[in-house]
Design a protein around this motif. Structure first.
Motif, short mmCIF file in Angstrom:
data_model
loop_
_atom_site.label_atom_id
_atom_site.label_comp_id
_atom_site.label_asym_id
_atom_site.label_seq_id
_atom_site.Cartn_x
_atom_site.Cartn_y
_atom_site.Cartn_z
N MET A 169 0.85 -1.21 0.00
CA MET A 169 0.00 0.00 0.00
C MET A 169 0.88 1.25 0.00
N THR A 228 1.58 5.30 0.57
CA THR A 228 1.07 6.22 1.58
C THR A 228 -0.12 6.99 1.00
N GLN A 229 -1.20 7.05 1.77
CA GLN A 229 -2.37 7.81 1.32
C GLN A 229 -2.53 9.02 2.23
N THR A 230 -2.77 10.16 1.61
CA THR A 230 -2.88 11.40 2.40
C THR A 230 -4.21 12.06 2.14
N ILE A 231 -4.81 12.56 3.20
CA ILE A 231 -6.11 13.22 3.07
C ILE A 231 -6.09 14.50 3.91
N SER A 289 -1.90 11.13 7.07
CA SER A 289 -1.28 10.17 6.15
C SER A 289 -1.31 8.79 6.76
N ALA A 332 0.06 4.77 6.13
CA ALA A 332 0.95 3.90 5.36
C ALA A 332 0.97 2.52 6.01
N ARG A 343 -1.15 -0.49 10.16
CA ARG A 343 -1.01 0.82 9.52
C ARG A 343 -0.34 1.80 10.48
N VAL A 367 -10.02 7.38 4.55
CA VAL A 367 -8.84 6.73 3.96
C VAL A 367 -8.93 5.22 4.11
N LYS A 396 -11.56 3.45 4.54
CA LYS A 396 -12.84 2.93 4.02
C LYS A 396 -13.55 2.05 5.04
#
Ligand code: C5P
Length: 294
Positions: free
Chosen positions: A1, A3-6, A47, A49, A88, A121, A123
């Protein structure tokens, strides 16, 4: 995965009325508060990750802790623990704009924003109601901040009736230099005989009628009665200045020390803010913010 940032906005709140009805068996107080979120907001960047449950938080203010005393950090910990997510890492960065230690729920709103952001992020599909329950484990103001808007809060401050929006207006907020400890002010209030209480039913009626002047005149906060003489003097002067500059009504918010005035238009509010900023280092103009829908 990857890194997702919102990014989430963390809106401040004002108490248009605040009543404390008594002490509860759990040590908290029974509240009745008309809460309004405002456009003045912090920016919260979250973020996520792959990792093993590490949480990090930072802000642009050196005096705000980055540890579990940071409500954004605390919210992430509550979220990951309650949803049993262990694989995470979460990094939170908060740009503060809402005044700190002001009674505007800035820290609580950061916590609510972290919960909303993680829900998005990861879900995890939590409803506003589910998120409010998690927020209640962080502090008493965070559940309101999950959705914001206009609400009547009761119980510990964590039960709500959502209301229709208040009439269009603008707020000028001034933050005196002193800060007040919330638990200390609650216990001072226990020893004060309250001579006046907010007309909560009346203020709700003014909102239903779209009567801005009637609403502004009824803004009232019982915590003002528990301030020290010096603090009360500062708050009274701030309220007096706001009214002299055209506010329809003025009050302290939460446990202070911020004081707001309600103006008919944004241009009147900016004119007043210009004058007040000669006296108060921290002055802001804000608009009512609507309830979030997603
Ligand atoms: O829940 P929160 O962390 O915001 O509360 C801080 C303190 O404020 C509590 O420890 C309690 O002393 C006081 N409090 C209260 N009644 C409430 C909310 C807060 O006495 N309804």
């Amino acid at each position: 995965m990857l890194t997702q940032t919102i990014r989430e906005k963390a809106y401040g709140k004002l108490n248009l009325s605040l009543d404390v009805l008594g002490k509860r068996d759990d040590g908290y107080h029974e509240m009745l508060m008309l809460m309004q979120s405002v456009s003045l907001c912090d920016e919260v960047t979250i973020s996520v990750a792959e990792g093993n449950g590490l949480i990090g938080a930072s802000t642009n203010k050196a005096y705000i802790p980055n540890t579990d005393k940071n409500l954004g950090f605390k919210a992430a910990k509550v979220f990951m623990t309650e949803l049993n997510i262990k694989n995470r890492d979460v990094t939170i960065s908060i740009k503060k704009r809402v005044p700190v230690c002001a009674g505007m729920g800035g820290g609580s709103s950061d916590a609510a924003a972290v919960i909303r952001g993680l829900n998005r992020v990861l879900k995890t599909g939590l409803s506003f109601e589910n998120m409010r329950t998690l927020a209640g484990k962080v502090d008493s103001d965070a559940p309101f901040c999950v959705q914001g808007g206009t609400s009547l809060a009761s119980g510990r401050g964590t039960e709500f009736t959502m209301l229709e929006p208040i009439p269009d207006c603008a707020f000028v907020i001034v933050k005196p230099r002193f800060s007040i400890s919330t638990p200390a002010l609650f216990s001072k209030l226990d020893s004060v005989k309250l001579r006046a209480r907010p007309d909560t039913e009346g203020i709700l009626e003014t909102i239903r009628d779209g009567d801005l002047y009637g609403m502004a005149r009824r803004c009232f906060n019982v915590f003002e009665a528990a301030l020290s003489p010096r603090e009360r003097d500062t708050v009274e002067k701030a309220k007096g200045s706001l009214v002299n500059l055209g506010a329809l009504g003025a009050s302290m918010t939460g446990t202070g020390s911020a004081v707001y005035g309600i103006f008919r238009t944004e241009s009147e509010a900016y004119a007043a803010e210009k004058e007040l900023s000669r006296v108060f280092r921290e002055c802001y103009v804000a608009r009512p913010a609507p309830a979030l829908t997603e």
